[in-house]
Design a protein around this motif. Structure first.
Motif, PDB file in Angstrom:
ATOM      1  N   GLY A  71      -0.560  41.124 -29.432  1.00  0.00           N
ATOM      2  CA  GLY A  71       0.607  40.256 -29.604  1.00  0.00           C
ATOM      3  C   GLY A  71       1.889  41.079 -29.596  1.00  0.00           C
ATOM      4  O   GLY A  71       2.102  41.904 -28.719  1.00  0.00           O
ATOM      5  N   HIS A  72       2.746  40.858 -30.576  1.00  0.00           N
ATOM      6  CA  HIS A  72       3.922  41.690 -30.867  1.00  0.00           C
ATOM      7  C   HIS A  72       5.067  41.555 -29.870  1.00  0.00           C
ATOM      8  O   HIS A  72       6.225  41.555 -30.264  1.00  0.00           O
ATOM      9  CB  HIS A  72       3.494  43.163 -30.972  1.00  0.00           C
ATOM     10  N   ILE A  73       4.757  41.447 -28.567  1.00  0.00           N
ATOM     11  CA  ILE A  73       5.837  41.559 -27.582  1.00  0.00           C
ATOM     12  C   ILE A  73       6.402  40.196 -27.160  1.00  0.00           C
ATOM     13  O   ILE A  73       7.339  40.151 -26.355  1.00  0.00           O
ATOM     14  CB  ILE A  73       5.381  42.345 -26.341  1.00  0.00           C
ATOM     15  N   HIS A  74       5.835  39.105 -27.662  1.00  0.00           N
ATOM     16  CA  HIS A  74       6.392  37.759 -27.430  1.00  0.00           C
ATOM     17  C   HIS A  74       6.584  37.452 -25.951  1.00  0.00           C
ATOM     18  O   HIS A  74       7.562  36.831 -25.562  1.00  0.00           O
ATOM     19  CB  HIS A  74       7.738  37.603 -28.158  1.00  0.00           C
ATOM     20  N   ARG A  75       5.637  37.888 -25.142  1.00  0.00           N
ATOM     21  CA  ARG A  75       5.707  37.571 -23.712  1.00  0.00           C
ATOM     22  C   ARG A  75       4.343  37.888 -23.067  1.00  0.00           C
ATOM     23  O   ARG A  75       3.495  38.543 -23.674  1.00  0.00           O
ATOM     24  CB  ARG A  75       6.797  38.356 -22.995  1.00  0.00           C
ATOM     25  N   ASP A  76       4.167  37.421 -21.842  1.00  0.00           N
ATOM     26  CA  ASP A  76       2.943  37.730 -21.098  1.00  0.00           C
ATOM     27  C   ASP A  76       2.937  39.197 -20.701  1.00  0.00           C
ATOM     28  O   ASP A  76       3.992  39.747 -20.370  1.00  0.00           O
ATOM     29  CB  ASP A  76       2.893  36.938 -19.775  1.00  0.00           C
ATOM     30  N   ASP A  77       1.764  39.788 -20.694  1.00  0.00           N
ATOM     31  CA  ASP A  77       1.661  41.130 -20.123  1.00  0.00           C
ATOM     32  C   ASP A  77       0.211  41.427 -19.787  1.00  0.00           C
ATOM     33  O   ASP A  77      -0.703  40.993 -20.498  1.00  0.00           O
ATOM     34  CB  ASP A  77       2.185  42.197 -21.082  1.00  0.00           C
ATOM     35  N   GLU A  78       0.014  42.132 -18.692  1.00  0.00           N
ATOM     36  CA  GLU A  78      -1.311  42.622 -18.318  1.00  0.00           C
ATOM     37  C   GLU A  78      -1.194  44.100 -18.028  1.00  0.00           C
ATOM     38  O   GLU A  78      -0.221  44.553 -17.416  1.00  0.00           O
ATOM     39  CB  GLU A  78      -1.820  41.916 -17.053  1.00  0.00           C
ATOM     40  N   HIS A  79      -2.180  44.860 -18.481  1.00  0.00           N
ATOM     41  CA  HIS A  79      -2.113  46.308 -18.316  1.00  0.00           C
ATOM     42  C   HIS A  79      -3.542  46.834 -18.250  1.00  0.00           C
ATOM     43  O   HIS A  79      -4.451  46.235 -18.818  1.00  0.00           O
ATOM     44  CB  HIS A  79      -1.373  46.920 -19.521  1.00  0.00           C
ATOM     45  N   GLN A  80      -3.735  47.946 -17.566  1.00  0.00           N
ATOM     46  CA  GLN A  80      -5.068  48.536 -17.509  1.00  0.00           C
ATOM     47  C   GLN A  80      -5.002  50.017 -17.822  1.00  0.00           C
ATOM     48  O   GLN A  80      -4.158  50.742 -17.283  1.00  0.00           O
ATOM     49  CB  GLN A  80      -5.684  48.329 -16.117  1.00  0.00           C
ATOM     50  N   THR A  81      -5.866  50.484 -18.733  1.00  0.00           N
ATOM     51  CA  THR A  81      -6.018  51.913 -18.987  1.00  0.00           C
ATOM     52  C   THR A  81      -7.484  52.255 -18.754  1.00  0.00           C
ATOM     53  O   THR A  81      -8.346  51.820 -19.506  1.00  0.00           O
ATOM     54  CB  THR A  81      -5.626  52.289 -20.428  1.00  0.00           C
ATOM     55  N   GLY A  82      -7.776  52.990 -17.691  1.00  0.00           N
ATOM     56  CA  GLY A  82      -9.174  53.262 -17.342  1.00  0.00           C
ATOM     57  C   GLY A  82      -9.898  51.953 -17.108  1.00  0.00           C
ATOM     58  O   GLY A  82      -9.395  51.073 -16.397  1.00  0.00           O
ATOM     59  N   PRO A  83     -11.056  51.775 -17.734  1.00  0.00           N
ATOM     60  CA  PRO A  83     -11.811  50.536 -17.512  1.00  0.00           C
ATOM     61  C   PRO A  83     -11.340  49.380 -18.397  1.00  0.00           C
ATOM     62  O   PRO A  83     -11.848  48.269 -18.279  1.00  0.00           O
ATOM     63  CB  PRO A  83     -13.240  50.938 -17.899  1.00  0.00           C
ATOM     64  N   VAL A  84     -10.386  49.629 -19.280  1.00  0.00           N
ATOM     65  CA  VAL A  84     -10.003  48.632 -20.288  1.00  0.00           C
ATOM     66  C   VAL A  84      -8.805  47.802 -19.814  1.00  0.00           C
ATOM     67  O   VAL A  84      -7.789  48.349 -19.370  1.00  0.00           O
ATOM     68  CB  VAL A  84      -9.656  49.320 -21.628  1.00  0.00           C
ATOM     69  N   HIS A  85      -8.955  46.483 -19.941  1.00  0.00           N
ATOM     70  CA  HIS A  85      -7.852  45.568 -19.616  1.00  0.00           C
ATOM     71  C   HIS A  85      -7.181  45.117 -20.923  1.00  0.00           C
ATOM     72  O   HIS A  85      -7.859  44.809 -21.896  1.00  0.00           O
ATOM     73  CB  HIS A  85      -8.377  44.350 -18.864  1.00  0.00           C
ATOM     74  N   HIS A  86      -5.840  45.073 -20.895  1.00  0.00           N
ATOM     75  CA  HIS A  86      -5.059  44.632 -22.054  1.00  0.00           C
ATOM     76  C   HIS A  86      -4.274  43.384 -21.650  1.00  0.00           C
ATOM     77  O   HIS A  86      -3.634  43.373 -20.595  1.00  0.00           O
ATOM     78  CB  HIS A  86      -4.042  45.704 -22.483  1.00  0.00           C
ATOM     79  N   TYR A  87      -4.281  42.379 -22.527  1.00  0.00           N
ATOM     80  CA  TYR A  87      -3.539  41.160 -22.242  1.00  0.00           C
ATOM     81  C   TYR A  87      -2.721  40.745 -23.462  1.00  0.00           C
ATOM     82  O   TYR A  87      -3.216  40.781 -24.591  1.00  0.00           O
ATOM     83  CB  TYR A  87      -4.480  40.003 -21.900  1.00  0.00           C
ATOM     84  N   ALA A  88      -1.476  40.341 -23.219  1.00  0.00           N
ATOM     85  CA  ALA A  88      -0.653  39.737 -24.272  1.00  0.00           C
ATOM     86  C   ALA A  88      -0.269  38.334 -23.825  1.00  0.00           C
ATOM     87  O   ALA A  88      -0.080  38.094 -22.623  1.00  0.00           O
ATOM     88  CB  ALA A  88       0.606  40.559 -24.520  1.00  0.00           C
ATOM     89  N   ALA A  89      -0.156  37.417 -24.789  1.00  0.00           N
ATOM     90  CA  ALA A  89       0.219  36.040 -24.470  1.00  0.00           C
ATOM     91  C   ALA A  89       1.601  35.742 -25.047  1.00  0.00           C
ATOM     92  O   ALA A  89       2.144  36.518 -25.839  1.00  0.00           O
ATOM     93  CB  ALA A  89      -0.811  35.073 -25.038  1.00  0.00           C
ATOM     94  N   ARG A  90       2.148  34.615 -24.640  1.00  0.00           N
ATOM     95  CA  ARG A  90       3.483  34.236 -25.108  1.00  0.00           C
ATOM     96  C   ARG A  90       3.474  33.898 -26.594  1.00  0.00           C
ATOM     97  O   ARG A  90       2.463  33.494 -27.150  1.00  0.00           O
ATOM     98  CB  ARG A  90       3.985  33.040 -24.311  1.00  0.00           C
TER      99      ARG A  90
END
Lengths: 123, 207
Positions: free
Chosen positions: B113-132
């Motif tokens: 959470g924390h960022i109050h917006r959508d975000d997608e990111h990848q580090t190695g095999p790991v996917h990170h997602y943030a929602a609004r």
């Protein structure tokens, strides 16, 4: 033990030298010649809001907290200090790159913590 | 009866090391299994600074030790575990240590959470997602220099850039409404735009 005693004066002299001089890369600066900048942290602002430093010049930042514990974080200048409630901490910094940087409080200090920041300009 | 699990944000648990949060919601970091998936909640807020800490990191390593590298795992946390925008406090200082542990798993997803917006990111095999967020939005950090500022509140479109506000359980027709009103959104938006709306509200409660 004998050797330690024998070299003790030299060790003490070296320690004294290191406390009176700040090593900044290949140059040495006398501690008394280092400019000091006072910065006060108080929920939810730093004062002053902006300071200007010179690239390659060492300065000492004297950070005061007037209320709760605050942080002082700026990765490009390798600053990551904790300023305990009501206390003062000192940190020396020698900027190596020019630019305008946002320094934040990274120790959660209350509702408006997210807006607690100041600007450091390096010329 | 659905079971609801929570993860604290810095405003929930940053001032008292999570004491009040624990009283109401339980531990700030924990794990559980559900239908073959291992879920982990990580706490990067109660130490006041954006960090997980050595004790929790050791717990994480121990928690994951029994799983094969192919196990399906979902990690919940508040702040991003990677450097999204450090000068906006959108990072976790020991996030690299956490990711060194998590990256050993091939089917692992991080929801944060924390960022109050959508975000997608990848580090190695790991996917990170943030929602609004439900209350106000922050802008795309790649397009903004300088300090973080919320997206200006638009009275004509008060829910613009915000996340979902209703949830249906098991596809039933009765949605569970989120207990936030337009007044909550407006007050919070005012606070983050510098007009001290929330503080004035607290000092002068409505008659």
């Amino acid at each position: 033990m004998y050797r330690v005693k024998q070299f003790a004066p030299a060790i003490i002299f070296a320690l004294g030298l290191s406390t009176s001089l700040l090593f900044t890369g290949t140059t040495r600066v006398r501690a008394e010649d280092v400019p000091v900048i006072d910065i006060t942290a108080k929920r939810f602002a730093f004062s002053p809001e902006k300071i200007t430093l010179k690239k390659g010049q060492t300065v000492k930042l004297r950070l005061h907290s007037q209320d709760v514990t605050h942080g002082f974080f700026l990765r490009p200048l390798k600053l990551d200090e904790e300023i305990p409630a009501g206390q003062t901490v000192e940190v020396s910094v020698t900027p190596q790159a020019s630019g305008t940087f946002t320094t934040i409080c990274d120790h959660f200090c209350g509702a408006n913590h997210g807006n607690m920041n100041m600007t450091i300009v390096v010329e | 009866m659905p079971i609801i699990k929570c993860v604290p944000g810095e405003h929930d648990a940053g001032l008292d090391s999570g004491a009040l949060y624990r009283e109401f919601f339980g531990e700030t970091y924990y794990s559980f299994d559900h239908r073959g998936v291992h879920f982990i909640a990580l706490d990067n807020v109660t130490r006041a600074k954006p960090e997980v800490g050595a004790q929790q990191l050791a717990w994480l390593q121990k928690d994951l030790a029994r799983f094969p590298k192919t196990a399906p795992i979902v990690v919940f946390t508040h702040r991003p575990l990677f450097d999204l925008r450090p000068d906006w406090e959108w990072f976790t200082s020991d996030g690299d240590d956490v990711m060194n542990v998590l990256s050993a798993y091939e089917n692992l997803t991080v929801l944060y959470g924390h960022i109050h917006r959508d975000d997608e990111h990848q580090t190695g095999p790991v996917h990170h997602y943030a929602a609004r967020s439900l209350i106000f939005a922050f802008p795309d950090p790649s397009g903004v220099a300088g300090p973080r500022k919320a997206v200006p509140f638009d009275k004509d479109h008060p829910f613009k850039n915000l996340g979902i506000r209703t949830v249906s359980f098991h596809g039933k027709s009765e949605p569970a409404s989120m207990p936030l009103s337009i007044q909550d959104v407006e007050l919070t938006a005012r606070e983050f735009q510098g007009s001290n709306g929330v503080h004035q509200f607290l000092k002068e409660p409505a008659v």
